[in-house]
Design an enzyme around this catalytic site. Structure first.
Site, PDB file in Angstrom:
ATOM      1  N   SER A   1       0.855  -1.195   0.000  1.00  0.00           N
ATOM      2  CA  SER A   1       0.000   0.000   0.000  1.00  0.00           C
ATOM      3  C   SER A   1       0.886   1.237   0.000  1.00  0.00           C
ATOM      4  O   SER A   1       2.005   1.198   0.529  1.00  0.00           O
ATOM      5  CB  SER A   1      -0.865   0.018   1.261  1.00  0.00           C
ATOM      6  OG  SER A   1      -1.506   1.275   1.410  1.00  0.00           O
TER       7      SER A   1
ATOM      8  N   TYR B   1      -1.013  -0.989  10.636  1.00  0.00           N
ATOM      9  CA  TYR B   1      -1.207  -1.264   9.201  1.00  0.00           C
ATOM     10  C   TYR B   1       0.005  -0.790   8.392  1.00  0.00           C
ATOM     11  O   TYR B   1       0.560  -1.536   7.592  1.00  0.00           O
ATOM     12  CB  TYR B   1      -2.472  -0.548   8.719  1.00  0.00           C
ATOM     13  CG  TYR B   1      -2.780  -0.756   7.254  1.00  0.00           C
ATOM     14  CD1 TYR B   1      -3.256  -1.978   6.793  1.00  0.00           C
ATOM     15  CD2 TYR B   1      -2.607   0.275   6.320  1.00  0.00           C
ATOM     16  CE1 TYR B   1      -3.552  -2.163   5.445  1.00  0.00           C
ATOM     17  CE2 TYR B   1      -2.901   0.096   4.974  1.00  0.00           C
ATOM     18  CZ  TYR B   1      -3.374  -1.132   4.546  1.00  0.00           C
ATOM     19  OH  TYR B   1      -3.670  -1.314   3.219  1.00  0.00           O
TER      20      TYR B   1
HETATM   21  N1  LIG Z   1      -8.894  -0.728  -0.668  1.00  0.00           N
HETATM   22  C1  LIG Z   1      -7.869   0.100  -0.588  1.00  0.00           C
HETATM   23  O1  LIG Z   1      -8.026   1.338  -0.640  1.00  0.00           O
HETATM   24  C2  LIG Z   1      -6.467  -0.444  -0.447  1.00  0.00           C
HETATM   25  C3  LIG Z   1      -5.414   0.479  -0.540  1.00  0.00           C
HETATM   26  C4  LIG Z   1      -4.106   0.000  -0.425  1.00  0.00           C
HETATM   27  C5  LIG Z   1      -3.875  -1.335  -0.229  1.00  0.00           C
HETATM   28  N2  LIG Z   1      -4.924  -2.208  -0.134  1.00  0.00           N
HETATM   29  C6  LIG Z   1      -4.608  -3.615   0.067  1.00  0.00           C
HETATM   30  O2  LIG Z   1      -5.229  -4.366  -0.956  1.00  0.00           O
HETATM   31  C7  LIG Z   1      -5.567  -5.666  -0.456  1.00  0.00           C
HETATM   32  C8  LIG Z   1      -7.048  -5.913  -0.712  1.00  0.00           C
HETATM   33  O3  LIG Z   1      -7.773  -4.890  -0.071  1.00  0.00           O
HETATM   34  P1  LIG Z   1      -9.346  -4.716  -0.259  1.00  0.00           P
HETATM   35  O4  LIG Z   1      -9.613  -3.294  -0.013  1.00  0.00           O
HETATM   36  O5  LIG Z   1      -9.795  -5.368  -1.491  1.00  0.00           O
HETATM   37  O6  LIG Z   1      -9.848  -5.531   1.020  1.00  0.00           O
HETATM   38  P2  LIG Z   1     -11.264  -6.280   1.320  1.00  0.00           P
HETATM   39  O7  LIG Z   1     -12.303  -5.734   0.445  1.00  0.00           O
HETATM   40  O8  LIG Z   1     -11.437  -6.228   2.788  1.00  0.00           O
HETATM   41  O9  LIG Z   1     -10.946  -7.780   0.878  1.00  0.00           O
HETATM   42  C9  LIG Z   1      -9.988  -8.503   1.612  1.00  0.00           C
HETATM   43  C10 LIG Z   1      -9.912  -9.913   1.059  1.00  0.00           C
HETATM   44  O10 LIG Z   1      -8.946 -10.637   1.841  1.00  0.00           O
HETATM   45  C11 LIG Z   1      -9.554 -11.848   2.340  1.00  0.00           C
HETATM   46  N3  LIG Z   1      -8.907 -12.213   3.605  1.00  0.00           N
HETATM   47  C12 LIG Z   1      -8.941 -11.564   4.801  1.00  0.00           C
HETATM   48  N4  LIG Z   1      -8.294 -12.266   5.730  1.00  0.00           N
HETATM   49  C13 LIG Z   1      -7.798 -13.383   5.112  1.00  0.00           C
HETATM   50  C14 LIG Z   1      -7.047 -14.498   5.533  1.00  0.00           C
HETATM   51  N5  LIG Z   1      -6.647 -14.629   6.815  1.00  0.00           N
HETATM   52  N6  LIG Z   1      -6.741 -15.455   4.636  1.00  0.00           N
HETATM   53  C15 LIG Z   1      -7.129 -15.342   3.342  1.00  0.00           C
HETATM   54  N7  LIG Z   1      -7.858 -14.328   2.878  1.00  0.00           N
HETATM   55  C16 LIG Z   1      -8.188 -13.349   3.758  1.00  0.00           C
HETATM   56  C17 LIG Z   1     -11.033 -11.472   2.478  1.00  0.00           C
HETATM   57  O11 LIG Z   1     -11.906 -12.603   2.493  1.00  0.00           O
HETATM   58  P3  LIG Z   1     -12.240 -13.436   3.850  1.00  0.00           P
HETATM   59  O12 LIG Z   1     -12.610 -12.423   4.880  1.00  0.00           O
HETATM   60  O13 LIG Z   1     -13.337 -14.354   3.463  1.00  0.00           O
HETATM   61  O14 LIG Z   1     -10.988 -14.181   4.198  1.00  0.00           O
HETATM   62  C18 LIG Z   1     -11.220 -10.669   1.204  1.00  0.00           C
HETATM   63  O15 LIG Z   1     -11.353 -11.533   0.098  1.00  0.00           O
HETATM   64  C19 LIG Z   1      -5.185  -5.656   1.033  1.00  0.00           C
HETATM   65  O16 LIG Z   1      -3.911  -6.222   1.180  1.00  0.00           O
HETATM   66  C20 LIG Z   1      -5.148  -4.169   1.377  1.00  0.00           C
HETATM   67  O17 LIG Z   1      -4.306  -3.894   2.457  1.00  0.00           O
HETATM   68  C21 LIG Z   1      -6.214  -1.775  -0.238  1.00  0.00           C
END
Ligand SMILES: NC(=O)c1ccc[n+]([C@@H]2O[C@H](COP(=O)([O-])OP(=O)(O)OC[C@H]3O[C@@H](n4cnc5c(N)ncnc54)[C@H](OP(=O)(O)O)[C@@H]3O)[C@@H](O)[C@H]2O)c1
Length: 255
Positions: A142, A155
């Site tokens: 990120s 985080y």
């Molecule tokens: N959205 C943003 O603005 C943003 C910005 C920068 C970086 N990111 C990064 O991008 C990635 C995805 O973010 P997102 O916003 O798409 O998050 P999200 O919508 O919360 O989705 C997270 C995904 O990870 C899975 N997950 C959570 N815990 C897990 C575990 N222990 N084992 C396997 N899967 C797991 C969740 O499914 P389950 O709960 O069913 O496991 C879900 O599929 C993350 O690494 C986040 O830090 C996001």
């Protein structure tokens, strides 16, 4: 978009948000995509929603904090579908930690998922890819890992660890035939950011983020960071001395 070079892709954290958008986009381009997350129902619902696309979505429920399960799942995917050409290690979560939330368990769980979850999957994947002398690995960190930000001591530290991990690994992988990318998104509209109570600058839709990630992966770029206007400012902030950085960030975030 250009036809991708990957036949078999594995995405962790694929049931929602960025991972789900990426899985659907890659299946739309004809890739077979193994999708992992903890909730099996969500994975099957996503696979159903992708019926009719050129490629397929294959659910493989997995908790990435379980190192042995990561190795077993990888072996299962490769036995059923062949070698993984591209793996996107994307599972992660965010939890803001104010001074009142300073509990060891909160830091431990963020590191276990965001950092160790990537290590747990990268280690067996690299073993397999290095044996073949081929493959592409991508790690989702990120822009919050660039520098310390308010309430992000848990985080941000986990994402900074991933950025350093990827930089070191990039050097170690030279000449092995294995490509490595580091994905640093800005704000993307997902279930994760839906919890944010502040206005998110340069917010992107997950489909837009997925298209940018695929373009970067196709070009085998090391860092895939977006949107560029947000990234530009954050990279500039990275160069500032502390005496300038702290007052500026306090003022911008009103911390
Ligand atoms: N959205 C943003 O603005 C943003 C910005 C920068 C970086 N990111 C990064 O991008 C990635 C995805 O973010 P997102 O916003 O798409 O998050 P999200 O919508 O919360 O989705 C997270 C995904 O990870 C899975 N997950 C959570 N815990 C897990 C575990 N222990 N084992 C396997 N899967 C797991 C969740 O499914 P389950 O709960 O069913 O496991 C879900 O599929 C993350 O690494 C986040 O830090 C996001």
């Amino acid at each position: 978009m250009q036809k991708p070079q990957w036949s078999v892709v594995w995405i962790t954290g694929a049931s929602k948000g960025i991972g789900a958008a990426l899985a659907l986009a890659l299946a739309g381009l004809g890739c077979g995509v193994a999708i992992s997350a903890r909730n099996s129902q969500d994975l099957h619902a996503l696979a159903r929603s992708g019926a009719g696309l050129r490629g397929e979505l294959w659910p493989y429920p997995l908790d990435v904090t379980d190192g042995a399960a990561c190795a077993t799942t990888l072996a299962q995917i490769e036995a059923e579908h062949g070698c993984i050409d591209l793996a996107v290690l994307n599972a992660g979560t965010h939890r803001p930690l104010s001074l009142d939330d300073f509990e060891i368990a909160a830091f431990e769980s963020l590191m276990q998922l965001n950092y160790m979850g990537v290590v747990n999957t990268a280690v067996p994947l690299l073993r397999s890819m290095r044996r073949r002398g081929a493959g592409q690995l991508a790690i989702t960190a990120s822009v919050a890992g660039y520098r310390g930000l308010p309430t992000a001591s848990g985080y941000g530290a986990s994402k900074a660890a991933l950025i350093n991990f990827a930089e070191a690994l990039k050097l170690d992988l030279a000449g092995t035939g294995v490509a490595l990318s580091l994905i640093n998104p800005g704000f993307v509209r997902t279930p994760l950011t839906a919890r944010n109570r502040f206005s998110m600058p340069f917010l992107l839709e997950p489909e837009d983020a997925a298209a940018r990630i695929i373009r970067g992966l196709q070009r085998r770029r090391f860092e895939i960071a977006f949107p560029w206007r947000f990234v530009f400012w954050l990279k500039l902030f990275r160069l500032l001395p502390y005496w300038l950085y702290f007052p500026l960030v306090r003022r911008i975030t009103r911390a």
